[in-house]
Motif scaffolding. Structure first.
Motif, PDB file in Angstrom:
ATOM      1  N   ALA A   1     -53.886   8.862  22.176  1.00 17.01           N
ATOM      2  CA  ALA A   1     -55.025   9.037  21.670  1.00 17.01           C
ATOM      3  C   ALA A   1     -55.725   8.871  20.546  1.00 17.01           C
ATOM      4  O   ALA A   1     -56.890   8.536  20.671  1.00 17.01           O
TER       5      ALA A   1
ATOM      6  N   CYS B   1     -59.851  13.678  22.428  1.00 12.02           N
ATOM      7  CA  CYS B   1     -58.925  13.274  23.461  1.00 12.02           C
ATOM      8  C   CYS B   1     -57.328  13.565  23.358  1.00 12.02           C
ATOM      9  O   CYS B   1     -56.653  14.494  24.375  1.00 12.02           O
TER      10      CYS B   1
ATOM     11  N   THR C   1     -62.673   3.721  19.896  1.00  8.58           N
ATOM     12  CA  THR C   1     -63.661   4.593  20.518  1.00  8.58           C
ATOM     13  C   THR C   1     -65.025   4.244  19.376  1.00  8.58           C
ATOM     14  O   THR C   1     -66.103   3.849  19.163  1.00  8.58           O
TER      15      THR C   1
ATOM     16  N   ALA D   1     -59.187   7.025  20.183  1.00  7.19           N
ATOM     17  CA  ALA D   1     -60.138   7.594  19.583  1.00  7.19           C
ATOM     18  C   ALA D   1     -60.970   6.885  18.058  1.00  7.19           C
ATOM     19  O   ALA D   1     -62.236   6.500  18.168  1.00  7.19           O
TER      20      ALA D   1
END
Length: 217
Positions: free
Chosen positions: A177, A205, A184, A181
């Motif tokens: 997660a 997330c 992204t 993050a």
């Protein structure tokens, strides 16, 4: 008898400082020139060390950024380690992620922006991307005992195998997660704080992964 690890020796501290100097130099050159156009000799020169010193610590130019990429994960685990056993995992992971990715000063913001540069460079460099994945895998492995401690001691009502599976799954999913993050964010022009920042995306997330309740998973 104390179970705390002994403090690092002066030699170990000097070694770590040299590795970090090399990592900073590599990150700066990768962000401006790209890994392909950067040589190990140039990294060593920027760091102020001999080429043989570079290869004493790192096998390749891409490996050199490893110490920088581990900093955030180390900070996150340290925050989780400071929490009391039995703390709800969902809340603990989100709080630690938000604090670890916070930017209280210009230095912290610069460190995040440097990470963004590395992740952008890794998109076109398989060797650099492999270092990033390796760092995340190692972080996941180190997170397992931390999650197990937060999860609390096993009792008679818990299936030991199910508990081990849950701990491993939480460690793996939480690590991914944070990775997702950061990846992204690196593909956007969002700032180091506020909406769309690493801390914001990491919390989102983890909330999506673990649910909104503080007693999850």
């Amino acid at each position: 008898m104390s179970t705390e690890p002994p403090p690092p020796t002066l030699t170990e501290r000097r070694k770590a400082a040299t590795q970090l100097d090399i990592a900073h130099a590599a990150a700066e050159l990768f962000a401006t020139r790209g890994p392909e156009a950067t040589t190990a000799e140039e990294i060593a020169g920027r760091a102020g060390v001999a080429l043989r010193t570079f290869y004493r610590y790192f096998r390749s130019k891409q490996d050199a950024v490893g110490p920088l990429l581990t900093v955030g994960g180390d900070r996150w685990r340290g925050l989780l380690e400071s929490m009391e056993p039995g703390t709800p995992l969902g809340a603990a992971l989100r709080t630690a992620a938000e604090q670890a990715l916070a930017v209280p000063d210009a230095q912290a913001a610069e460190a995040l922006l440097r990470t963004r540069g590395l992740l952008r460079a890794a998109a076109d460099d398989p060797a650099l991307r492999a270092v990033w994945y390796r760092v995340n895998q190692e972080s996941e492995e180190r997170l397992v005992p931390v999650i197990a401690r937060l999860n609390g001691p096993a009792d008679e009502d818990r299936d030991p195998l199910e508990e081990r599976l849950k701990v491993r799954l939480v460690a793996a999913a939480a690590t991914d997660a944070i990775r997702i993050a950061l990846e992204t964010w690196s593909g956007t022009d969002a700032g180091a704080e506020g909406p769309g920042s690493p801390a914001d995306l990491a919390v989102r997330c983890l909330r999506a992964l673990l649910g909104a309740g503080d007693d999850t998973p």
